[in-house]
Design an enzyme around this catalytic site. Sequence first.
Site, PDB file in Angstrom:
ATOM      1  N   GLU A 166       0.841  -1.191   0.000  1.00  0.00           N
ATOM      2  CA  GLU A 166       0.000   0.000   0.000  1.00  0.00           C
ATOM      3  C   GLU A 166       0.880   1.247   0.000  1.00  0.00           C
ATOM      4  OE1 GLU A 166      -2.623   0.676   3.339  1.00  0.00           O
ATOM      5  OE2 GLU A 166      -4.113   1.614   2.051  1.00  0.00           O
ATOM      6  N   GLY A 301       3.858   1.829  10.537  1.00  0.00           N
ATOM      7  CA  GLY A 301       4.251   0.907  11.601  1.00  0.00           C
ATOM      8  C   GLY A 301       3.658  -0.470  11.405  1.00  0.00           C
ATOM      9  N   MET A 303       0.593  -2.863   8.750  1.00  0.00           N
ATOM     10  CA  MET A 303      -0.184  -2.878   7.498  1.00  0.00           C
ATOM     11  C   MET A 303      -1.149  -4.054   7.494  1.00  0.00           C
ATOM     12  SD  MET A 303      -0.835  -1.792   4.443  1.00  0.00           S
ATOM     13  CE  MET A 303      -1.974  -2.647   3.347  1.00  0.00           C
ATOM     14  N   ASN A 305      -2.591  -6.246   5.505  1.00  0.00           N
ATOM     15  CA  ASN A 305      -2.744  -7.297   4.479  1.00  0.00           C
ATOM     16  C   ASN A 305      -3.770  -8.318   4.974  1.00  0.00           C
ATOM     17  OD1 ASN A 305      -0.173  -6.253   3.232  1.00  0.00           O
ATOM     18  ND2 ASN A 305       0.587  -6.999   5.194  1.00  0.00           N
ATOM     19  N   GLU A 338      -5.458  -2.677  12.792  1.00  0.00           N
ATOM     20  CA  GLU A 338      -5.268  -3.503  11.591  1.00  0.00           C
ATOM     21  C   GLU A 338      -6.363  -4.548  11.457  1.00  0.00           C
ATOM     22  OE1 GLU A 338      -3.294  -2.248   9.643  1.00  0.00           O
ATOM     23  OE2 GLU A 338      -2.135  -1.034  11.050  1.00  0.00           O
ATOM     24  N   HIS A 341      -9.410  -3.142   9.851  1.00  0.00           N
ATOM     25  CA  HIS A 341      -9.255  -3.083   8.395  1.00  0.00           C
ATOM     26  C   HIS A 341      -9.624  -4.399   7.715  1.00  0.00           C
ATOM     27  CE1 HIS A 341      -7.486   0.794   7.676  1.00  0.00           C
ATOM     28  NE2 HIS A 341      -6.398   0.579   8.382  1.00  0.00           N
TER      29      HIS A 341
HETATM   30 ZN   LIG Z   1      -4.831   1.829   8.879  1.00  0.00          ZN
END
Ligand SMILES: [Zn+2]
Length: 886
Positions: A166, A301, A303, A305, A338, A341
Amino acid sequence: MKLVVAFLASVSLATVPAAAFAAPPAAQVDTVDPSLPTQLPRTAIPHHYALTVTPHADRLTFDARVAIELDVIKPTRELVLNAADLKFTSALLTRAKAKGSVTARVSFDPAAQTATLTFQRALAPGAYRLDIAYSGKINTQANGLFALDYKNKEGKGARSLFTQFEAADARRFIPSWDEPDYKAQFDLTAVVPANSMAVSNMPAAASRNIGGGLKEVRFQTTPIMSSYLLFFADGDFGRITKPVGDREVGIVMTRGNEGKAQFALDAEAEILPYYNDYFGTPYPLPKLDNVGGPGQSQFFGAMENWGAIFTFEYAILNDPAITSEAQRQTIFDDEAHEMAHQWFGDLVTMAWWDDIWLNEGFASWMQSKATQHFHPDWGADIDRVSEREAAMGLDALNSTHPVVQQVRTVEQMNQAFDTIAYEKGESVIAMLEDFASPDVWRDGIRRYIAAHAYQNTRTNDLWTAVEGAGARGLTRIARDFTLQPGIPLIRVGSAQCVNGATAVTLTQGKFTADHSLASPLSWHVPVKASAGGAIVQTVTGGEATQLTVPGCGPLLVNAGQRGYYRTLYTPQQAQALAARLPQLGPVDQFGLISDSLALSLAGYQPMQPALDFLDAVPPTGNAKVTNGVVVRWDQLYDRLDADPAAQSAIATRIEHAYGPRLMQLGFAPRAGEPAVDALLRPTLIDALGKYRDPRVLAEAARLFAAWRTDPNAIPGSLKATWLGVIARNADAATWEFIHQRAQAAKGSAERSSLYGLLGRAHDEALGRRALELALTDEPGKTVSAAIITSVAAEHPRLAIDFVLSHLTQVNQLIDISGRSSFMQRLAEGGRDAALIPVLEDYAKANLAESDRKPVQQEIDRIRAQSSQLPRIQSETAAWLKAHPLG
Ligand SMILES: [Zn+2]
């Protein structure tokens, strides 16, 4: 993504997971929204990528081949897809159910990061398979496929591989339609050393030895998803797991750190069922790993995925030898962010980067909500006020932008991950949840997830879902706050007490950092107010709104502090509120203090009401509020660096008011103490150490002497704090000793922390030494840039001048995605107007006109602050004289 420095399905996925992974459409349909400002021509839609990758970690290269199933949707001689830093060895197109293939002539456009495949004849619409054999680079910063070097458990040099895609770096790993609206399924196969562990979004389907010390690992097919969410890692890892219902959560980390990963694993297992319930759609993948990597980035810091979150080790490993209470809480926070997300971003994805706030604002808000739910004693509700203030700090500048942005270049994609997307996004959602009521808001989120699972959305889709769930009137408020930049200012008129109720007129304007005449924007603002009785809510629109609130006590506007606006009281109202401050709840205390100080600093009122509020907080009150008050005083201290007498008066005041609190807390952690006390202690040590409080300096000297002979002499959770006091006041010998300890450190997080401390010295000559050290190979690829930012916090001009004279070298130390914003980070600590032309020249010489916004924001901030400074200085000095310590 988490920056440095981190929710009604009718179908149960547990019973039909395979079907829910969305089969590709049968006909050749253009599924990409034509109104999006995407960059690839819409001639083909990919559905499935089968990728086999063979990394050569020692040579920092990889070979790969990909078969892409796609539909050509209109006759074309060209296929344009994304590729960056890749070399194609062959490209072959085969029509489905036809015999024979055609080869393509390939050309690359490095600036656009595309590859164009040109065919001899026009391709007819229909289904095709595109086979590409290619090779690429393994980077040493976190872009595309990258390597992180570290010392393993046995103290030997080791290298692990990870990916970070990203916003626009999947194209460094796989030739692809690398835009979020081109969702597809991925089958990843990796050829890796037989004794390593390979990790991807999905569990391995098969693994077999293929000789030569290698194995081939084939992962299960992913659900349909955006290319930026694909993940691959390979290394000498350990993995610990827990079942949660019929799913598995896991932490992957460098081997030997399993014990330190337990806290993160427990958090993951705790949060998953909470989110399954909140979002109404169960987590769809079979497993959810969080993969820790040694090192750091100037860009991010962690991500999100899908199924394989990546987090740098410092934010995932809980190591009693070095992890502070704040870092321990960050592990939970980042995990909560995370994981949010996995639904908001991964299952439902913004159609284009203009709406990145949908991902980041939402995940930031959900993270606070989860933290408040599981750890109400951590004070996440008070942190939300800090986040609002951070957002407003940027949003008060002329160069701010609306929450829904305009993203047109790759650099703008990278720059879109800013305080407006995260903190303003979070603040606006908190306000809207409060307006809608938590239950209605949650029902709206459930509808939104169910309606758009495996698809892409735009901001309006969220408002439609929440209004549909019953939040009438929400959309016009939401649109005002996401499509317009800036901050409403609510001026409170004189209050009348009539029949036991307070009647008042609210007038709306706009708040700016320098009290400049603002453009005439107006908002529908949901305002909550109380006057000692019940809280009343109204929505202001236009210029003036009449408000009647039961009770005739001091009027508090923005009660509960969920509103994204500033409130300017009359002097009498402010005085009455200050007198009642100790009786208000902690969130309102901190909200009022912060709001009032911002209004004073920007010139909407004199410094006096803000300083009265700061002074009204009882030094023995709520630890989290105390923490915030000390930070606010310290920010003021920094602004007054041209007035040593005023600085010294502030320092004395803080020592007098809060020194006893520190003595009461003690210099060392206490077993079983409240988490907020464990957070307040380092803030007080740091502030009093900065003001050279003799008690703190004596303890720092004692601990340093002990640490010289015993590396474990300082309690782990306070190690960075005490060494920070020592590093700031260091002489050359002390600095050199910390340097030796950094060289000898084993763990990557401790190593980074010690190298970072070398940048903190107040002595400018030592700052210069740290900068020079950063350009050597010694600190390591991802540590050096952090030394530079550390120097910049103390000596912004020194660091900026140094970077400007070594720009090519410094750029190699930063992820590609963080480069165009690095100068903003360095300038953050700067207050001197002389920096403005330096920053302007840098931007002109190094950044395209479209990509200068982050630098412009720092310029605007410095300009606004310096224009108010003489007034702030004189008024603060006068207040300090008029309020001697009793
Ligand atoms: Zn975020």
